[in-house]
Design a protein around this motif. Structure first.
Motif, PDB file in Angstrom:
ATOM      1  N   LEU A   1      19.282   3.424  -6.564  1.00 41.97           N
ATOM      2  CA  LEU A   1      19.853   4.380  -7.859  1.00 41.97           C
ATOM      3  C   LEU A   1      21.108   3.963  -8.345  1.00 41.97           C
ATOM      4  CD1 LEU A   1      17.654   7.456  -7.614  1.00 41.97           C
ATOM      5  CD2 LEU A   1      17.016   5.731  -8.986  1.00 41.97           C
ATOM      6  N   LEU A   2      22.122   3.892  -7.140  1.00 40.33           N
ATOM      7  CA  LEU A   2      23.478   3.773  -7.343  1.00 40.33           C
ATOM      8  C   LEU A   2      23.649   2.304  -7.918  1.00 40.33           C
ATOM      9  CD1 LEU A   2      25.010   5.827  -4.411  1.00 40.33           C
ATOM     10  CD2 LEU A   2      25.203   6.151  -6.843  1.00 40.33           C
ATOM     11  N   ASP A   3      22.999   1.605  -7.248  1.00 37.04           N
ATOM     12  CA  ASP A   3      23.308   0.013  -7.526  1.00 37.04           C
ATOM     13  C   ASP A   3      22.453  -0.537  -8.786  1.00 37.04           C
ATOM     14  OD1 ASP A   3      24.099  -2.810  -6.884  1.00 37.04           O
ATOM     15  OD2 ASP A   3      22.156  -3.222  -6.588  1.00 37.04           O
ATOM     16  N   GLY A   4      21.333   0.019  -9.140  1.00 40.72           N
ATOM     17  CA  GLY A   4      20.784  -0.241 -10.445  1.00 40.72           C
ATOM     18  C   GLY A   4      20.097  -1.278 -10.493  1.00 40.72           C
ATOM     19  N   ARG A   5      20.100  -2.095  -9.562  1.00 41.95           N
ATOM     20  CA  ARG A   5      19.366  -3.521  -9.597  1.00 41.95           C
ATOM     21  C   ARG A   5      17.867  -3.507  -8.985  1.00 41.95           C
ATOM     22  NH1 ARG A   5      24.006  -7.616  -7.055  1.00 41.95           N
ATOM     23  NH2 ARG A   5      24.122  -5.720  -5.786  1.00 41.95           N
ATOM     24  N   PRO A   6      16.964  -4.242  -9.235  1.00 42.76           N
ATOM     25  CA  PRO A   6      15.824  -4.265  -8.613  1.00 42.76           C
ATOM     26  C   PRO A   6      15.720  -4.568  -6.956  1.00 42.76           C
ATOM     27  CG  PRO A   6      15.878  -6.033  -9.983  1.00 42.76           C
ATOM     28  CD  PRO A   6      17.095  -5.150 -10.094  1.00 42.76           C
TER      29      PRO A   6
ATOM     30  N   GLN B   1      16.493   4.890  -1.419  1.00 41.70           N
ATOM     31  CA  GLN B   1      16.325   4.867  -2.738  1.00 41.70           C
ATOM     32  C   GLN B   1      17.697   5.430  -3.632  1.00 41.70           C
ATOM     33  OE1 GLN B   1      12.779   7.108  -3.793  1.00 41.70           O
ATOM     34  NE2 GLN B   1      11.875   7.210  -1.817  1.00 41.70           N
ATOM     35  N   VAL B   2      18.389   6.249  -2.948  1.00 39.30           N
ATOM     36  CA  VAL B   2      19.860   6.577  -3.624  1.00 39.30           C
ATOM     37  C   VAL B   2      20.763   5.121  -3.566  1.00 39.30           C
ATOM     38  CG1 VAL B   2      21.828   7.742  -2.880  1.00 39.30           C
ATOM     39  CG2 VAL B   2      19.664   9.071  -2.645  1.00 39.30           C
TER      40      VAL B   2
ATOM     41  N   VAL C   1       0.929  -1.124  -0.095  1.00 37.12           N
ATOM     42  CA  VAL C   1       0.093  -0.135   0.053  1.00 37.12           C
ATOM     43  C   VAL C   1       0.719   1.462   0.082  1.00 37.12           C
ATOM     44  CG1 VAL C   1      -1.667   1.159   1.275  1.00 37.12           C
ATOM     45  CG2 VAL C   1      -1.787  -1.109   1.182  1.00 37.12           C
ATOM     46  N   SER C   2       1.956   1.231   0.715  1.00 34.86           N
ATOM     47  CA  SER C   2       2.721   2.454   0.795  1.00 34.86           C
ATOM     48  C   SER C   2       4.098   1.788   1.135  1.00 34.86           C
ATOM     49  CB  SER C   2       2.534   3.316   1.811  1.00 34.86           C
ATOM     50  OG  SER C   2       2.575   2.554   3.305  1.00 34.86           O
ATOM     51  N   GLY C   3       5.209   2.550   0.376  1.00 29.98           N
ATOM     52  CA  GLY C   3       6.659   2.281   0.658  1.00 29.98           C
ATOM     53  C   GLY C   3       7.054   2.497   1.868  1.00 29.98           C
ATOM     54  N   GLY C   4       8.258   1.894   2.387  1.00 23.53           N
ATOM     55  CA  GLY C   4       8.848   2.261   3.583  1.00 23.53           C
ATOM     56  C   GLY C   4      10.372   2.745   3.386  1.00 23.53           C
ATOM     57  N   SER C   5      10.497   2.954   2.041  1.00 27.41           N
ATOM     58  CA  SER C   5      12.003   3.185   1.666  1.00 27.41           C
ATOM     59  C   SER C   5      12.448   4.839   2.053  1.00 27.41           C
ATOM     60  CB  SER C   5      12.388   2.980   0.043  1.00 27.41           C
ATOM     61  OG  SER C   5      12.225   1.566  -0.069  1.00 27.41           O
ATOM     62  N   THR C   6      13.567   5.008   2.534  1.00 26.43           N
ATOM     63  CA  THR C   6      13.882   6.487   2.790  1.00 26.43           C
ATOM     64  C   THR C   6      14.538   6.930   1.373  1.00 26.43           C
ATOM     65  OG1 THR C   6      16.100   5.725   3.650  1.00 26.43           O
ATOM     66  CG2 THR C   6      14.270   5.861   5.271  1.00 26.43           C
TER      67      THR C   6
END
Length: 713
Positions: free
Chosen positions: A150-155, A146-147, A137-142
């Motif tokens: 984005l740096l890693d590039g993997r799902p 997320q950075v 329902v909602s994400g818990g990622s800070t």
């Protein structure tokens, strides 16, 4: 039976029993051991967790940003794809609108400033909601998590990937401070396609820097990274609009926006087309990036002026036959700063060789060097603007140049000769001062003239017989406009140049006197312009190279020099093209865009302002390198003292040519009259035998010229 005393409180008795039971000497040892074990376990857990975090792979990697060239106001001129094929403009926290930052934190990570990479409360909430609803329902990622993603590039959909993301976030918070982490997000947030970061997205969707975003624009840039494939405005406007409005609603409920601002933001139109990335001053931008070996260059150019001039030049060029193109430079002749640089009307037009930077190409300058020729004559004291000079055929050691129109106008002032761009007078003055002086003056002005390897510069330099660049010619005219002192052209904003190299960075050596500079400006401001521009405000000169290959127009007002070249990048001919017809209209149109600054017309103290009759006798009429008036009569073919090989031992025809004089002419050989057309200055003397002969010619005014010649069998 209880041994409790009647009336004794139950609490006191219970505490006494508890102490007796649990704080006995044997129990105390047990408690101490338990606490000690617990502390050891906690310390061990902390050490293990710290080691687990510290040993995490470093999430940081080399980030390839888009090379960027900025103008003097920090506006983008040209942005290029990054090495990995993304539009990724690097920005700092201070360069991004604070309203966007607040909206992002409120929507994505409201405890960003207090957590250490992971918001455990948000993770628990997200997990409970997912368990209850059977879906996320909602994400818990800070933002930190997320950075890391984005740096890693993997799902990160699997549990193991999510744990690795948490580990990376904790590790990243130990390596970077909050501002650095937030800046990474600002530069890496996916914005759809090959757009990354708020800097590139702001240019693509709004055509501006991210420092001044409206509430609606901020909300859209917050919303897109949540689902960049679906929320690109050009792909699904409705999805993008709904996502933007959800961010606005959250901002309203959190108190970031007032009701009125939120309502206005909801009514703001959604962009539906992605704008092209800036590509102004493309040739110069590429050259500066290659020279600096950096991904970020600040320049002295004016993006607004550059954009308007590029549009104007492009609209003119598309009306010309292919492959004609044009180039332009605008220079502040007080500081040497470039304000605009156009290497070609359209860099992507392959048929016009738009990829070639014509501000750097070697071309013939045509007649645009004539002002410098006359300036050297002024400083040598051989001519004055009102000196009379004869526009008539003349032989210069075997070379007889002609005027562009094939006509000769006879006696005229230097002023008139320069304004009408006559060839013979310019060559005559250069003959008096010397071609080497001209090339030396060009070099001192900052130009780099090119003559054929090993060749000695000749008088043809006055008419464009030398290779120059548009940048060279702009430097020469900037020197003329700057009272005769060289101006070093630069793309470095003046304040930066002064800080690095000290005051007067643009000022070079004196090339011509301030007097000669004032004479030229006064003459060129009064050049007939065929109805173009405002009279007497712009000093300008046009030029056309041999074969109609190059058309030039260069002018200056009280502040700027504009130099324009028109031609073909392949050096082909443009039949009928003239600087006055092709380049001059562009020059005055460019000044209309730039705005004309009034020149200082005050003459220097040593300027001689007088008519021809009022000049000193030596300056009333030009005397060439020989010290004789240019219309003096002399036999130029054959030269005095020449030896001529005859085709026969008995007799031959001898070609003769006369310079100057007034017809009819009478020729004599060894004081004997010979038959010759009396109205012509050249012809054949028939049946001249071998040996020594004296040739004599008389004109209608009784003047004579003679030459001794030896005819060799």
């Amino acid at each position: 039976m209880s041994d409790r005393q009647p009336g004794a409180p139950w609490g006191r008795e219970w505490r006494r029993e508890w102490r007796r039971e649990w704080l006995s000497p044997s129990r105390r040892k047990w408690w101490c051991a338990s606490i000690l074990i617990l502390l050891v376990l906690l310390i061990a857990a902390r050490l293990v967790a710290s080691h687990w975090v510290a040993s995490a792979p470093d999430p940081l990697r080399q980030i390839h940003y888009s090379p960027l060239v900025l103008d003097r106001q920090q506006q983008p001129l040209s942005l290029f794809l990054s090495a990995d094929g993304y539009w990724r403009r690097q920005v700092t926290l201070e360069q991004v609108d604070r309203g966007y930052i607040d909206m992002l934190l409120a929507y994505e990570d409201k405890r960003f400033e207090s957590h250490h990479g992971v918001d455990w409360l948000a993770l628990m909430r997200s997990g409970l909601q997912a368990a209850w609803h059977g879906e996320i329902v909602s994400g818990g990622s800070t933002l930190t998590m997320q950075v890391v993603r984005l740096l890693d590039g993997r799902p990160t959909r699997s549990l193991a990937a999510k744990v690795a993301q948490i580990r990376g976030a904790l590790a990243l918070e130990q390596r970077l401070d909050k501002q650095q982490i937030l800046e990474l997000y600002l530069n890496l947030a996916p914005m759809g396609g090959n757009l990354e970061g708020v800097g590139a997205a702001s240019l693509a969707w709004f055509g501006k820097n991210p420092g001044w975003l409206s509430a609606a624009e901020s909300a859209l840039l917050v919303a897109i990274p949540q689902s960049p494939a679906r929320r690109i405005p050009s792909r699904d406007t409705e999805a993008a609009l709904a996502a933007r409005n959800r961010v606005l609603a959250r901002s309203l409920s959190s108190g970031l926006l007032g009701e009125e601002v939120a309502n206005e933001a909801r009514q703001e139109p959604m962009p539906t087309l992605q704008r092209p990335m800036p590509r102004l001053a493309w040739h110069l931008s590429r050259r500066l990036l290659e020279q600096s070996n950096q991904g970020h260059v600040e320049t002295s150019l004016d993006a607004r002026l550059q954009r308007r001039l590029e549009r104007q030049l492009r609209e003119w060029v598309v009306r010309q036959p292919r492959p004609v193109t044009a180039a332009m430079l605008v220079v502040d002749h007080h500081t040497g700063e470039l304000r605009a640089s156009i290497g070609a009307a359209d860099a992507l037009d392959a048929e016009r060789a738009g990829y070639v930077d014509m501000t750097q190409a070697l071309r013939s300058p045509g007649s645009t060097l004539k002002p410098l020729v006359y300036a050297l004559g002024f400083d040598e004291g051989v001519v004055h603007p009102e000196t009379l000079i004869n526009d008539a055929p003349h032989d210069f050691d075997g070379w007889s140049p002609a005027n562009f129109d094939g006509r000769y106008l006879g006696p005229m002032t230097i002023r008139e000769a320069l304004q009408s761009s006559r060839n013979l007078p310019a060559v005559a003055v250069l003959d008096a001062v010397g071609p080497g002086r001209l090339l030396g003056a060009m070099r001192r002005a900052g130009a780099e003239p090119v003559v054929p390897s090993g060749a000695t510069p000749g008088l043809a330099v006055a008419l464009g017989g030398v290779g120059t660049r548009l940048e060279d010619m702009a430097a020469i005219y900037a020197m003329i406009a700057n009272e005769g002192r060289a101006v070093r052209l630069t793309t470095v904003p003046q304040e930066e140049g002064e800080a690095a190299l000290g005051p007067g960075i643009s000022q070079g050596p004196r090339v011509i006197s301030a007097r000669a500079s004032w004479y030229l400006a006064d003459i060129l401001r009064q050049t007939p312009r065929g109805g173009l521009g405002t009279p007497d405000r712009i000093a300008f000169k046009t030029g056309t190279s041999y074969g109609h290959r190059d058309a030039w127009s260069i002018g200056f007002d009280g502040r700027h020099v504009i130099a324009i070249w028109v031609g073909r990048a392949d050096n082909g001919s443009m039949p009928g093209a003239l600087g006055a017809r092709s380049a001059a209209p562009l020059l005055f149109s460019a000044f209309d865009v730039l705005g004309i600054e009034a020149p200082d017309r005050t003459p220097p103290a040593d300027a001689l302002i007088a008519s021809t009759a009022e000049l000193p006798r030596s300056l009333r009429q030009f005397h060439g390198a020989s010290g004789q008036p240019l219309d003096a009569m002399r036999i130029v073919v054959p030269r005095d003292g020449a030896e001529v090989q005859l085709s026969s031992a008995d007799s031959a025809s001898l070609f003769v040519r006369l310079q100057g004089g007034e017809p009819p002419f009478h020729w004599l050989v060894n004081n004997q009259p010979v038959a010759m057309d009396e109205l012509r200055r050249e012809g054949w003397l028939e049946d001249i035998g071998g040996g020594f002969h004296r040739l004599t010619v008389l004109d209608s005014r009784g003047r004579s010229a003679s030459a001794a010649v030896s005819l060799m069998p």
